[in-house]
Write a protein that holds these residues in place. Structure first.
Motif, mmCIF file in Angstrom:
data_model
loop_
_atom_site.group_PDB
_atom_site.id
_atom_site.type_symbol
_atom_site.label_atom_id
_atom_site.label_comp_id
_atom_site.label_asym_id
_atom_site.label_seq_id
_atom_site.Cartn_x
_atom_site.Cartn_y
_atom_site.Cartn_z
ATOM 1 N N HIS A 32 -0.772 -6.095 -10.332
ATOM 2 C CA HIS A 32 0.142 -5.020 -9.952
ATOM 3 C C HIS A 32 -0.563 -3.666 -10.031
ATOM 4 C CE1 HIS A 32 4.159 -3.314 -9.344
ATOM 5 N NE2 HIS A 32 3.830 -2.393 -10.227
ATOM 6 N N ASP A 33 -1.224 -3.406 -11.143
ATOM 7 C CA ASP A 33 -1.934 -2.135 -11.305
ATOM 8 C C ASP A 33 -3.129 -2.050 -10.361
ATOM 9 O OD1 ASP A 33 -2.315 0.392 -12.874
ATOM 10 O OD2 ASP A 33 -4.206 -0.573 -13.381
ATOM 11 N N ARG A 34 -3.856 -3.154 -10.219
ATOM 12 C CA ARG A 34 -5.026 -3.167 -9.327
ATOM 13 C C ARG A 34 -4.633 -2.831 -7.892
ATOM 14 N NH1 ARG A 34 -6.247 -7.069 -5.921
ATOM 15 N NH2 ARG A 34 -5.045 -8.688 -7.014
ATOM 16 N N ILE A 35 -3.551 -3.412 -7.432
ATOM 17 C CA ILE A 35 -3.117 -3.207 -6.048
ATOM 18 C C ILE A 35 -2.644 -1.771 -5.836
ATOM 19 C CG2 ILE A 35 -1.315 -3.862 -4.391
ATOM 20 C CD1 ILE A 35 -1.618 -6.752 -5.598
ATOM 21 N N ILE A 36 -1.887 -1.243 -6.792
ATOM 22 C CA ILE A 36 -1.417 0.139 -6.664
ATOM 23 C C ILE A 36 -2.598 1.102 -6.592
ATOM 24 C CG2 ILE A 36 -0.213 1.999 -7.883
ATOM 25 C CD1 ILE A 36 1.762 -0.069 -8.908
ATOM 26 N N ARG A 37 -3.595 0.882 -7.431
ATOM 27 C CA ARG A 37 -4.760 1.782 -7.436
ATOM 28 C C ARG A 37 -5.548 1.677 -6.128
ATOM 29 N NH1 ARG A 37 -7.442 2.612 -13.350
ATOM 30 N NH2 ARG A 37 -5.590 2.363 -14.632
ATOM 31 N N ALA A 38 -5.680 0.460 -5.610
ATOM 32 C CA ALA A 38 -6.413 0.276 -4.359
ATOM 33 C C ALA A 38 -5.724 0.990 -3.207
ATOM 34 C CB ALA A 38 -6.563 -1.215 -4.058
ATOM 35 N N LEU A 39 -4.410 0.940 -3.168
ATOM 36 C CA LEU A 39 -3.670 1.611 -2.104
ATOM 37 C C LEU A 39 -3.670 3.128 -2.303
ATOM 38 C CD1 LEU A 39 -0.711 -0.915 -1.942
ATOM 39 C CD2 LEU A 39 -2.475 -0.585 -0.191
ATOM 40 N N PHE A 40 -3.629 3.562 -3.556
ATOM 41 C CA PHE A 40 -3.671 4.986 -3.877
ATOM 42 C C PHE A 40 -4.970 5.625 -3.387
ATOM 43 C CE2 PHE A 40 -5.225 8.051 -7.141
ATOM 44 C CZ PHE A 40 -4.358 9.095 -6.867
ATOM 45 N N CYS A 41 -6.052 4.853 -3.374
ATOM 46 C CA CYS A 41 -7.342 5.382 -2.895
ATOM 47 C C CYS A 41 -7.315 5.653 -1.390
ATOM 48 C CB CYS A 41 -8.457 4.395 -3.226
ATOM 49 S SG CYS A 41 -8.854 4.282 -4.981
ATOM 50 N N GLN A 42 -6.326 5.076 -0.687
ATOM 51 C CA GLN A 42 -6.269 5.225 0.767
ATOM 52 C C GLN A 42 -5.209 6.215 1.249
ATOM 53 O OE1 GLN A 42 -6.543 1.366 2.952
ATOM 54 N NE2 GLN A 42 -6.478 0.448 0.897
ATOM 55 N N THR A 43 -4.137 6.376 0.458
ATOM 56 C CA THR A 43 -3.035 7.211 0.926
ATOM 57 C C THR A 43 -2.153 7.609 -0.249
ATOM 58 O OG1 THR A 43 -1.224 7.323 2.544
ATOM 59 C CG2 THR A 43 -1.493 5.250 1.360
ATOM 60 N N THR A 44 -1.180 8.454 0.000
ATOM 61 C CA THR A 44 -0.216 8.851 -1.026
ATOM 62 C C THR A 44 0.791 7.729 -1.219
ATOM 63 O OG1 THR A 44 -0.440 11.189 -0.446
ATOM 64 C CG2 THR A 44 1.532 10.552 -1.667
ATOM 65 N N VAL A 45 0.995 7.338 -2.461
ATOM 66 C CA VAL A 45 1.906 6.224 -2.745
ATOM 67 C C VAL A 45 2.902 6.620 -3.824
ATOM 68 C CG1 VAL A 45 0.185 4.490 -2.128
ATOM 69 C CG2 VAL A 45 0.424 5.189 -4.520
ATOM 70 N N LEU A 46 4.035 5.966 -3.787
ATOM 71 C CA LEU A 46 5.032 6.058 -4.841
ATOM 72 C C LEU A 46 5.021 4.706 -5.555
ATOM 73 C CD1 LEU A 46 8.611 7.545 -4.401
ATOM 74 C CD2 LEU A 46 8.139 5.634 -5.927
ATOM 75 N N PRO A 47 4.398 4.624 -6.727
ATOM 76 C CA PRO A 47 4.290 3.331 -7.420
ATOM 77 C C PRO A 47 5.666 2.791 -7.807
ATOM 78 C CG PRO A 47 2.800 4.959 -8.374
ATOM 79 C CD PRO A 47 3.736 5.707 -7.478
ATOM 80 N N LEU A 48 5.843 1.503 -7.635
ATOM 81 C CA LEU A 48 7.089 0.854 -8.034
ATOM 82 C C LEU A 48 6.864 0.054 -9.311
ATOM 83 C CD1 LEU A 48 8.296 -0.376 -4.531
ATOM 84 C CD2 LEU A 48 8.938 1.722 -5.752
ATOM 85 N N ARG A 49 7.940 -0.168 -10.047
ATOM 86 C CA ARG A 49 7.835 -0.918 -11.293
ATOM 87 C C ARG A 49 7.423 -2.364 -11.032
ATOM 88 N NH1 ARG A 49 12.828 1.752 -12.128
ATOM 89 N NH2 ARG A 49 12.754 3.389 -13.726
ATOM 90 N N PHE A 50 6.847 -2.970 -12.064
ATOM 91 C CA PHE A 50 6.470 -4.372 -11.951
ATOM 92 C C PHE A 50 7.692 -5.253 -11.705
ATOM 93 C CE2 PHE A 50 5.735 -8.519 -14.016
ATOM 94 C CZ PHE A 50 4.719 -8.972 -13.194
ATOM 95 N N THR A 51 8.857 -4.785 -12.093
ATOM 96 C CA THR A 51 10.093 -5.577 -11.947
ATOM 97 C C THR A 51 10.726 -5.433 -10.564
ATOM 98 O OG1 THR A 51 11.285 -3.718 -12.933
ATOM 99 C CG2 THR A 51 10.640 -5.514 -14.397
#
Length: 225
Positions: free
Chosen positions: A59-78
């Motif tokens: 979950h954290d790995r994927i959010i960080r990878a996408l954050f490197c490409q664009t602006t993201v709003l991270p969602l909870r693991f749930t």
């Protein structure tokens, strides 16, 4: 279906990282999209502790990878929802999500860890006895108290300085006296923040100040997102 981040529908293709057990997909509308993993279910994770741990790390790995490409709003693991509910939520809250993404555009979260530096105690001479010893011990306790007070004063000065310059949130680390300040600022100002952290280490000698790398804005997303 597990959702990872919410973002503006990209005009250029994103490089989607690997999911926990399968491929990721982009679902949404003309304005907003969510990166999801269709084949990952909450029921499966609840039945397999190893898979659950793998999913938490992914979950954290994927959010960080996408954050490197664009602006993201991270969602909870749930964040597990059927596709229909997910699309309905995008439609219902579209304006608010777009406003949040606009506020986060080009920004990152930086974590400043403040660790109190323990000052060495002034040793009491082993030759002291009786009243002389108790006076020395009293002086030692008073010195320690004064030092802790100066340390608290420095912390308040640090927080006040940060509050004047940056949006921030603070948390005390469990079972320690260390604290973390989560700062949101444009990525282009990162070098300036490093200079500030370095200057703080010189100005406030009772605290060790460490600055972390640029992260997705985990602490600056509305609690109900």
């Amino acid at each position: 279906m597990h959702a990872y981040v919410l973002l503006k529908t990209p005009t250029e293709p994103l490089v989607l990282p690997e999911g926990t057990v399968g491929c990721l997909q982009l679902v949404g509308n003309e304005w907003l999209s969510v990166v999801v993993e269709p084949d990952l279910s909450l029921a499966a994770l609840q039945q397999d502790d190893a898979l659950l741990l793998q999913a938490v790390l992914a979950h954290d790995r994927i959010i960080r990878a996408l954050f490197c490409q664009t602006t993201v709003l991270p969602l909870r693991f749930t964040s597990f929802s059927p596709i229909d509910s997910l699309l309905a939520d995008l439609h219902q809250h579209q304006q608010r999500y777009l406003e949040i993404l606009n506020q986060l555009e080009g920004k990152a979260e930086y974590t400043v860890t403040l660790t109190p530096i323990q000052q060495p105690e002034t040793p009491i001479s082993p030759n002291l006895t009786g009243k002389a010893y108790f006076l020395a011990r009293k002086q030692q306790v008073q010195t320690q108290h004064a030092e802790r007070q100066r340390q608290r004063e420095e912390l308040q000065m640090i927080l006040a300085t940060v509050a004047d310059c940056y949006p921030y949130k603070i948390a005390t680390l469990p079972e320690t006296e260390s604290q973390q300040i989560h700062i949101l600022l444009p990525k282009v100002e990162e070098d300036t923040l490093w200079q500030v952290a370095s200057a703080f280490n010189e100005k406030f000698p009772r605290w060790q100040i460490n600055l972390g790398e640029a992260l997705p804005p985990y602490h600056f997303v509305d609690s109900d997102s």
